[in-house]
Design a protein around this motif. Structure first.
Motif, PDB file in Angstrom:
ATOM      1  N   SER A 123      29.615  36.680  23.489  1.00 52.17           N
ATOM      2  CA  SER A 123      30.692  37.091  24.378  1.00 52.17           C
ATOM      3  C   SER A 123      31.761  36.026  24.259  1.00 52.17           C
ATOM      4  N   ILE A 124      32.881  36.364  23.633  1.00 53.26           N
ATOM      5  CA  ILE A 124      33.900  35.363  23.363  1.00 53.26           C
ATOM      6  C   ILE A 124      34.784  35.154  24.589  1.00 53.26           C
ATOM      7  N   ALA A 125      35.597  34.111  24.549  1.00 55.72           N
ATOM      8  CA  ALA A 125      36.425  33.781  25.702  1.00 55.72           C
ATOM      9  C   ALA A 125      37.437  34.879  26.005  1.00 55.72           C
ATOM     10  N   PHE A 126      38.051  35.410  24.971  1.00 57.66           N
ATOM     11  CA  PHE A 126      39.087  36.422  25.143  1.00 57.66           C
ATOM     12  C   PHE A 126      38.905  37.505  24.086  1.00 57.66           C
ATOM     13  N   GLY A 127      39.013  38.759  24.487  1.00 59.05           N
ATOM     14  CA  GLY A 127      38.882  39.848  23.533  1.00 59.05           C
ATOM     15  C   GLY A 127      37.452  40.293  23.344  1.00 59.05           C
ATOM     16  N   GLU A 128      37.194  40.955  22.217  1.00 61.52           N
ATOM     17  CA  GLU A 128      35.883  41.534  21.935  1.00 61.52           C
ATOM     18  C   GLU A 128      35.186  40.761  20.832  1.00 61.52           C
ATOM     19  N   ALA A 129      33.867  40.612  20.976  1.00 62.61           N
ATOM     20  CA  ALA A 129      33.087  39.880  19.980  1.00 62.61           C
ATOM     21  C   ALA A 129      33.195  40.517  18.604  1.00 62.61           C
ATOM     22  N   ASN A 130      33.314  41.839  18.559  1.00 59.36           N
ATOM     23  CA  ASN A 130      33.395  42.518  17.266  1.00 59.36           C
ATOM     24  C   ASN A 130      34.587  42.054  16.447  1.00 59.36           C
ATOM     25  N   ASP A 131      35.666  41.667  17.114  1.00 55.95           N
ATOM     26  CA  ASP A 131      36.830  41.153  16.398  1.00 55.95           C
ATOM     27  C   ASP A 131      36.488  39.850  15.684  1.00 55.95           C
ATOM     28  N   CYS A 132      35.694  39.004  16.352  1.00 55.69           N
ATOM     29  CA  CYS A 132      35.275  37.749  15.735  1.00 55.69           C
ATOM     30  C   CYS A 132      34.271  37.989  14.614  1.00 55.69           C
ATOM     31  N   TYR A 133      33.353  38.932  14.820  1.00 53.70           N
ATOM     32  CA  TYR A 133      32.393  39.243  13.761  1.00 53.70           C
ATOM     33  C   TYR A 133      33.119  39.653  12.486  1.00 53.70           C
ATOM     34  N   ILE A 136      32.918  27.623  48.303  1.00 51.20           N
ATOM     35  CA  ILE A 136      32.213  28.850  48.658  1.00 51.20           C
ATOM     36  C   ILE A 136      31.628  29.453  47.385  1.00 51.20           C
ATOM     37  N   PRO A 137      30.333  29.810  47.369  1.00 55.87           N
ATOM     38  CA  PRO A 137      29.739  30.396  46.168  1.00 55.87           C
ATOM     39  C   PRO A 137      30.473  31.668  45.746  1.00 55.87           C
ATOM     40  N   LYS A 138      30.672  31.797  44.442  1.00 60.56           N
ATOM     41  CA  LYS A 138      31.321  32.971  43.873  1.00 60.56           C
ATOM     42  C   LYS A 138      30.331  33.682  42.948  1.00 60.56           C
ATOM     43  N   SER A 139      30.301  34.994  42.999  1.00 61.28           N
ATOM     44  CA  SER A 139      29.381  35.747  42.160  1.00 61.28           C
ATOM     45  C   SER A 139      29.971  35.958  40.769  1.00 61.28           C
ATOM     46  N   ILE A 140      29.104  35.879  39.768  1.00 59.53           N
ATOM     47  CA  ILE A 140      29.492  36.203  38.399  1.00 59.53           C
ATOM     48  C   ILE A 140      28.415  37.071  37.774  1.00 59.53           C
ATOM     49  N   ARG A 141      28.814  37.875  36.812  1.00 56.14           N
ATOM     50  CA  ARG A 141      27.856  38.647  36.030  1.00 56.14           C
ATOM     51  C   ARG A 141      27.392  37.787  34.858  1.00 56.14           C
ATOM     52  N   VAL A 170      25.812  28.676  27.941  1.00 59.09           N
ATOM     53  CA  VAL A 170      26.211  28.789  29.339  1.00 59.09           C
ATOM     54  C   VAL A 170      27.607  29.384  29.493  1.00 59.09           C
ATOM     55  N   LEU A 171      28.482  29.162  28.510  1.00 56.15           N
ATOM     56  CA  LEU A 171      29.819  29.741  28.614  1.00 56.15           C
ATOM     57  C   LEU A 171      29.906  31.136  28.003  1.00 56.15           C
ATOM     58  N   ALA A 184      45.800  39.780  34.244  1.00 55.12           N
ATOM     59  CA  ALA A 184      44.363  40.014  34.345  1.00 55.12           C
ATOM     60  C   ALA A 184      44.138  41.206  35.273  1.00 55.12           C
ATOM     61  N   THR A 185      43.735  42.327  34.719  1.00 56.07           N
ATOM     62  CA  THR A 185      43.502  43.510  35.528  1.00 56.07           C
ATOM     63  C   THR A 185      42.134  43.466  36.193  1.00 56.07           C
ATOM     64  N   SER A 186      41.298  42.586  35.736  1.00 55.51           N
ATOM     65  CA  SER A 186      40.000  42.387  36.358  1.00 55.51           C
ATOM     66  C   SER A 186      39.626  40.926  36.154  1.00 55.51           C
ATOM     67  N   THR A 187      38.415  40.546  36.491  1.00 53.60           N
ATOM     68  CA  THR A 187      38.045  39.137  36.471  1.00 53.60           C
ATOM     69  C   THR A 187      37.148  38.800  35.290  1.00 53.60           C
ATOM     70  N   SER A 188      37.110  37.523  34.960  1.00 54.35           N
ATOM     71  CA  SER A 188      36.218  37.022  33.928  1.00 54.35           C
ATOM     72  C   SER A 188      35.320  35.965  34.523  1.00 54.35           C
ATOM     73  N   GLY A 189      33.993  36.156  34.356  1.00 52.34           N
ATOM     74  CA  GLY A 189      33.062  35.147  34.835  1.00 52.34           C
ATOM     75  C   GLY A 189      33.264  33.813  34.155  1.00 52.34           C
ATOM     76  N   LYS A 190      33.819  33.816  32.945  1.00 48.60           N
ATOM     77  CA  LYS A 190      34.069  32.569  32.230  1.00 48.60           C
ATOM     78  C   LYS A 190      35.134  31.741  32.944  1.00 48.60           C
ATOM     79  N   ARG A 191      36.102  32.421  33.523  1.00 46.06           N
ATOM     80  CA  ARG A 191      37.116  31.693  34.293  1.00 46.06           C
ATOM     81  C   ARG A 191      36.513  31.188  35.601  1.00 46.06           C
ATOM     82  N   ILE A 192      35.723  32.014  36.261  1.00 41.15           N
ATOM     83  CA  ILE A 192      35.165  31.650  37.562  1.00 41.15           C
ATOM     84  C   ILE A 192      34.225  30.457  37.452  1.00 41.15           C
ATOM     85  N   ILE A 193      33.424  30.393  36.380  1.00 40.19           N
ATOM     86  CA  ILE A 193      32.446  29.309  36.256  1.00 40.19           C
ATOM     87  C   ILE A 193      33.125  27.951  36.091  1.00 40.19           C
TER      88      ILE A 193
END
Length: 357
Positions: free
Chosen positions: A119-129, A165-170, A204-205, A220-229
């Motif tokens: 899971s890359i920082a930005f975009g889709e992993a398939n682009d990196c592959y 305050i604890p924040k939830s991440i996926r 971990v990232l 950002a139309t939605s959130t990224s757990g990478k930013r939250i962590i």
């Protein structure tokens, strides 16, 4: 040799008290029991050099063939490469390194169980592959390339310095579930937030997932757990990485130092040419040897300081056996990121709020 004593770990710990507020005591004890190693046990780390990435990767893993085959058993083997974003080859695990790793799994009859996942920082992993030439390698060895953002997840909590305050991440289930055998294939790099990135940070990232619609250099139309962590600060980020290591950590650690990165890593640094790679079953021992190869004082790295204090692996160089090359012959001095002074804020307490408690 650089040495760090247990009393230094304990003295440096900043967020230990917060753990009680975010994770139940019984759960922390259970997790600690699962991850703790005997502090007197000797760990083995292989150190290999050469001119062929694939051969180096194969040779670094070979001393652990029996242990890896036994530990992996019939589990799905998740190989997690290091890819931050596309079009920056120095930040990513080279395709030839992956080929050597897959050849190793083929040699121990485990190739049928292997998937490559990122899971890359930005975009889709398939682009990196595609960008980094993984697709032909995966086709050759008949392994799947997965984007962790598109697969099951668990909910975990991390800390934020702004409001504590604890924040939830996926968090990726593929990386967190102990029913999988997880291999971290990291690039040896300095870092502009946590000093250095090796096998643990590579996992971990990647583990915090991006929600659909998350954009880079845009709204950002939605959130990224990478930013939250990242926790809005160096203290929280180091603590969050340590806390997540109870759930996400390598079963097998591999660090590719064939061509490392120094300075403003993990993506904007410059190349170093040590021509080495290291591997081992104790990820903390691999991190420790990696830092030695980079001439980085381990006391400067908060998340590893916390993990070592919690007994997650062997971090004492006197109790790490180097297999293969002589360590002293391959030590380089990596230039740290320009903001290193700010990164070391994790060593100092946060200022107390003036507000009434």
């Amino acid at each position: 040799m650089i040495r760090l004593h247990r009393r230094d770990f304990i003295k440096a710990s900043l967020f230990g008290g917060i753990a009680a507020a975010t994770i139940p005591a019984w759960a922390m004890e259970a997790f600690a029991e699962q991850t703790k190693v005997a502090v007197d046990a000797t760990a083995r780390v292989s150190l290999v050099t050469g001119s062929n990435r694939a051969e180096m990767a194969f040779n670094a893993l070979q001393p652990f063939s029996k242990e890896i085959a036994q530990a992996a058993g019939n589990k799905r083997i998740v190989v997690k490469p290091n890819m931050v974003e596309k079009d920056i080859p120095l930040c990513a695990t080279h395709k030839e390194t992956i080929e050597g790793i897959l050849e190793f799994y083929k040699s121990i009859n485990k190739l049928d169980n292997v998937v490559i996942a990122e899971s890359i920082a930005f975009g889709e992993a398939n682009d990196c592959y595609d960008c980094y030439g993984y697709i032909p390698v995966a086709e050759k060895y008949k392994v799947k390339l997965l984007d962790l953002d598109q697969h099951p997840f668990q909910i975990h909590y991390v800390m934020d310095e702004g409001d504590v305050i604890p924040k939830s991440i996926r968090v990726s289930s593929l990386l967190a579930e102990r029913t999988n055998y997880v291999m971290s294939v990291a690039r040896m790099k300095t870092h502009n937030t946590v000093v250095a990135t090796l096998s643990l940070k590579n996992l971990v990232l990647a583990a915090p997932l991006k929600d659909p619609g998350y954009l880079y250099h845009g709204i950002a139309t939605s959130t990224s757990g990478k930013r939250i962590i990242h926790g809005n600060g160096y203290r929280a980020f180091n603590y969050n990485m340590y806390a997540l290591a109870y759930h996400v950590r390598p079963d097998l650690a591999f660090v590719d130092g064939y061509e490392g990165m120094e300075g403003n890593g993990p993506t904007r640094g410059t190349p170093v040419d040590p021509r080495v790679c290291i591997a081992g079953l104790d990820w903390m021992a691999v991190e420790r040897v990696g830092l030695e190869l980079m001439s980085i004082d381990p006391a400067k790295i908060g998340y590893l300081t916390y993990c070592a204090g919690a007994g997650m692996g062997q971090f004492d160089m006197n109790k790490i056996e180097i297999i293969g090359e002589k360590l002293a012959n391959h030590i380089k001095t990596y230039q740290l990121a320009p903001n290193i002074d700010r990164q070391l804020q994790w060593m100092t307490p946060m200022e107390r709020s003036n507000r009434e408690s």
